[in-house]
Design an enzyme around this catalytic site. Structure first.
Site, PDB file in Angstrom:
ATOM      1  N   ASP A 125       0.844  -1.191   0.000  1.00  0.00           N
ATOM      2  CA  ASP A 125       0.000   0.000   0.000  1.00  0.00           C
ATOM      3  C   ASP A 125       0.883   1.246   0.000  1.00  0.00           C
ATOM      4  OD1 ASP A 125      -2.725   0.924   0.037  1.00  0.00           O
ATOM      5  OD2 ASP A 125      -3.162  -0.675   1.462  1.00  0.00           O
ATOM      6  N   ASP A 137      -3.469   4.385  -2.354  1.00  0.00           N
ATOM      7  CA  ASP A 137      -4.628   4.682  -1.523  1.00  0.00           C
ATOM      8  C   ASP A 137      -5.218   6.055  -1.861  1.00  0.00           C
ATOM      9  OD1 ASP A 137      -6.280   4.157   0.966  1.00  0.00           O
ATOM     10  OD2 ASP A 137      -5.274   5.997   1.576  1.00  0.00           O
ATOM     11  N   GLU A 166      -6.720   3.028  -6.003  1.00  0.00           N
ATOM     12  CA  GLU A 166      -8.008   2.925  -5.307  1.00  0.00           C
ATOM     13  C   GLU A 166      -8.911   4.059  -5.793  1.00  0.00           C
ATOM     14  OE1 GLU A 166     -10.003   2.871  -0.850  1.00  0.00           O
ATOM     15  OE2 GLU A 166      -8.396   4.254  -1.326  1.00  0.00           O
ATOM     16  N   HIS A 202     -11.251  -4.357   2.638  1.00  0.00           N
ATOM     17  CA  HIS A 202     -11.257  -4.054   4.071  1.00  0.00           C
ATOM     18  C   HIS A 202     -12.140  -2.864   4.429  1.00  0.00           C
ATOM     19  CE1 HIS A 202      -8.468  -1.290   2.307  1.00  0.00           C
ATOM     20  NE2 HIS A 202      -8.257  -0.651   3.436  1.00  0.00           N
ATOM     21  N   ASP A 203     -12.778  -2.240   3.444  1.00  0.00           N
ATOM     22  CA  ASP A 203     -13.622  -1.066   3.695  1.00  0.00           C
ATOM     23  C   ASP A 203     -15.112  -1.338   3.530  1.00  0.00           C
ATOM     24  OD1 ASP A 203     -11.516   0.664   4.283  1.00  0.00           O
ATOM     25  OD2 ASP A 203     -11.227   1.211   2.186  1.00  0.00           O
TER      26      ASP A 203
END
Length: 530
Positions: free
Chosen positions: A102, A204, A268, A329-330
């Site tokens: 990330d 990100d 992302e 994960h969101d």
């Protein structure tokens, strides 16, 4: 991409998303670590994925669980050391696995040395590394911009009597990417990890990097729905997806390409397709994979999904390689969104659509969202309302039916409570069961690796009724047919769907010739070779 042209590993491969806090604890503190990931690499090789993407493991006060970074070029002691990361990378490469990390360029922690210096004085050399603005005459924030986590996106600083901007948590001040010193410093972060040998980055919050220079108010969102985050009451036209971001992406891509053509950049991006595809850049010189998150939000029906795939395929430029994300994960897990039985058909969908799939850890064993008591909630996104928190999708990986599911020692309290079904839904039990969803994922991954039609072939829609979704994947002379029942009742197959069953969610059917009267039950799916 023409059939005769060489495809990169990230076009043929499958990416596996690991949330390190929740994957494997090796030192008994209840939090997963880098040694834990290394310990489980043989599982990923056995499963058949090609790359792992690691959520942040950098030094952080953990206000947003690692996305508030104090040093982009190190490892938080909670997760281990740089040496542990190097060991992970070396072992992954030995096993033929790629490693994606990330990259968090939009913001830092407010405890980062850069921000500490920026905050020290209006005359600080790093003052312009962040976004500082004077209040309005009445003392209120400079404009109406909102934080993704709720409330105003401006935080007042008493000492210097200005506001700083934070797109997310108040302890995550945004960097000012208009400043060339910031750009060079953050490109230096990329070089640090590329020199260590990483195979790419997942970038990100990419659409947030540049904000409107005139600080114009965001307009109201006419389609806002009650119960959704307050951030969605506005259309973030002046805080996200600004045209200047593409010049920054070009700079990132130049850094990446300087380390060989085999590195990948994943962005992302939560955007409609007409905006999403612009991130490929001119002639594909932007992000390799602007993330297509639409499977997460599209209604789970054959007509809706068929329309989604067709819209995406039509929007892609000739040089744009597609990708699909089923969970992360969101967001709530797929088994929670559509139910555990339909999650089996979702596995077939993810791994047979055209493009690069990203799997989320635990989905391959059918993990669902955990039930987190209020006193154990951690996620700052839930500060506005508990139901908006992301903790339920981040519970520890379920490895076995032992206490704490093999994630951490039996006498250790894991950082989040385990799901209640971990004694029957875990890797150890499902590895032995040919009918398990884990076995299905492994067969799918093996089939995808052996059939170029599934990894790099073309896509052709065939049928979309109320329940049935059918399409074809083709490469050279090979043509495979895929049929999925996404509804709640059994459905008949079209008579044109004939041939030998290569893969089925009911494994006892594999190898048999498809019978004209075959019906698919809810959650069932087939891959057929005519």
């Amino acid at each position: 991409m023409t059939e005769g042209r060489k495809h990169s590993w990230w076009q043929r491969g499958v990416i596996y998303h690991i949330y390190p806090r929740s994957f494997q604890d090796t030192n008994g503190d209840g939090v997963g670590d880098l040694r834990g990931v290394t310990q489980r690499l043989d599982y990923l090789q056995w499963l058949g994925v090609d790359a792992l993407w690691l959520s942040p493991f950098y030094p952080s006060p953990m206000a947003d669980f690692g996305y508030d970074i104090t040093d982009h070029c190190n490892v938080d002691p909670l997760f281990g050391t740089l040496e542990n990361f190097d060991e992970l990378l070396e072992e992954a490469h030995r096993l033929g696995l790629r490693v994606i990390v990330d990259y968090v360029p939009n913001h830092t922690s407010d405890e980062h040395p850069w921000f500490v210096e920026s905050r020290s004085s209006r005359e600080s050399p790093k003052r312009d590394w962040y976004i500082w603005e004077d209040p309005k005459p009445d003392g209120s924030p400079p404009n109406n911009w909102l934080s993704v986590f709720g409330g105003p996106a401006w935080e007042w600083d008493e000492r210097t009597e200005q506001y700083y901007y934070h797109a997310f948590h108040r302890k995550q001040p945004d960097l000012n990417w208009r400043n060339p010193e910031v750009r060079e410093a953050m490109y230096g972060v990329m070089r640090f990890w590329l020199k260590r040998g990483v195979d790419g980055f997942r970038v990100d919050a990419l659409r947030h990097l540049v904000k409107d220079e005139e600080l114009r108010d965001n307009p109201p969102n006419p389609d806002y729905q009650e119960g959704r985050p307050s951030y969605e009451t506005q259309l973030p036209v002046y805080t996200t997806d600004r045209p200047e971001v593409h010049r920054i992406i070009s700079g990132m891509r130049r850094v990446l390409d300087g380390y060989g053509a085999d590195r990948v950049m994943i962005g992302e991006l939560y955007l409609p397709f007409d905006r999403l595809v612009l991130y490929y850049g001119e002639d594909g010189r932007g992000v390799h994979l602007p993330t297509n998150m639409h499977l997460i939000t599209t209604p789970w029906s054959a007509p809706s999904l068929a329309a989604l795939v067709s819209e995406y395929e039509a929007a892609l430029p000739p040089y744009g390689w597609p990708n699909w994300v089923l969970g992360n994960h969101d967001n709530p897990r797929i088994a929670t969104r559509i139910g555990p039985e339909k999650a089996r058909a979702a596995a077939v969908l993810l791994l047979t659509l055209r493009g690069t799939p990203t799997m989320y850890y635990g989905d391959e064993i059918g993990m669902s969202d955990g039930k987190i008591p209020p006193e154990h909630l951690h996620d700052p996104a839930g500060e506005e309302a508990p139901h908006l928190g992301r903790d339920p999708a981040r519970t520890p990986m379920q490895w076995s039916d032992t206490p704490n599911a093999g994630f951490c020692p039996p006498d250790t309290r894991p950082w989040l409570p385990l799901s209640s079904d971990h004694r029957r839904r875990n890797v150890a039990v499902q590895r032995l069961d040919p009918h398990s969803i884990l076995s299905l994922y492994r067969r799918l991954l093996r089939l995808r690796r052996s059939e170029p039609a599934l990894s790099i072939g073309s896509y052709e829609p065939l049928e979309a009724t109320s329940s049935l979704l059918a399409y074809a994947r083709s490469y050279a002379e090979r043509r495979l047919l895929i049929a999925l029942n996404l509804g709640d009742a059994p459905t008949s197959l079209p008579r044109t769907l004939q041939g030998r069953i290569l893969l089925s969610t009911s494994p006892q059917e594999e190898g048999h010739t498809l019978h004209p009267s075959t019906r698919l039950f809810p959650g069932e799916a087939l891959v057929v070779a005519p």
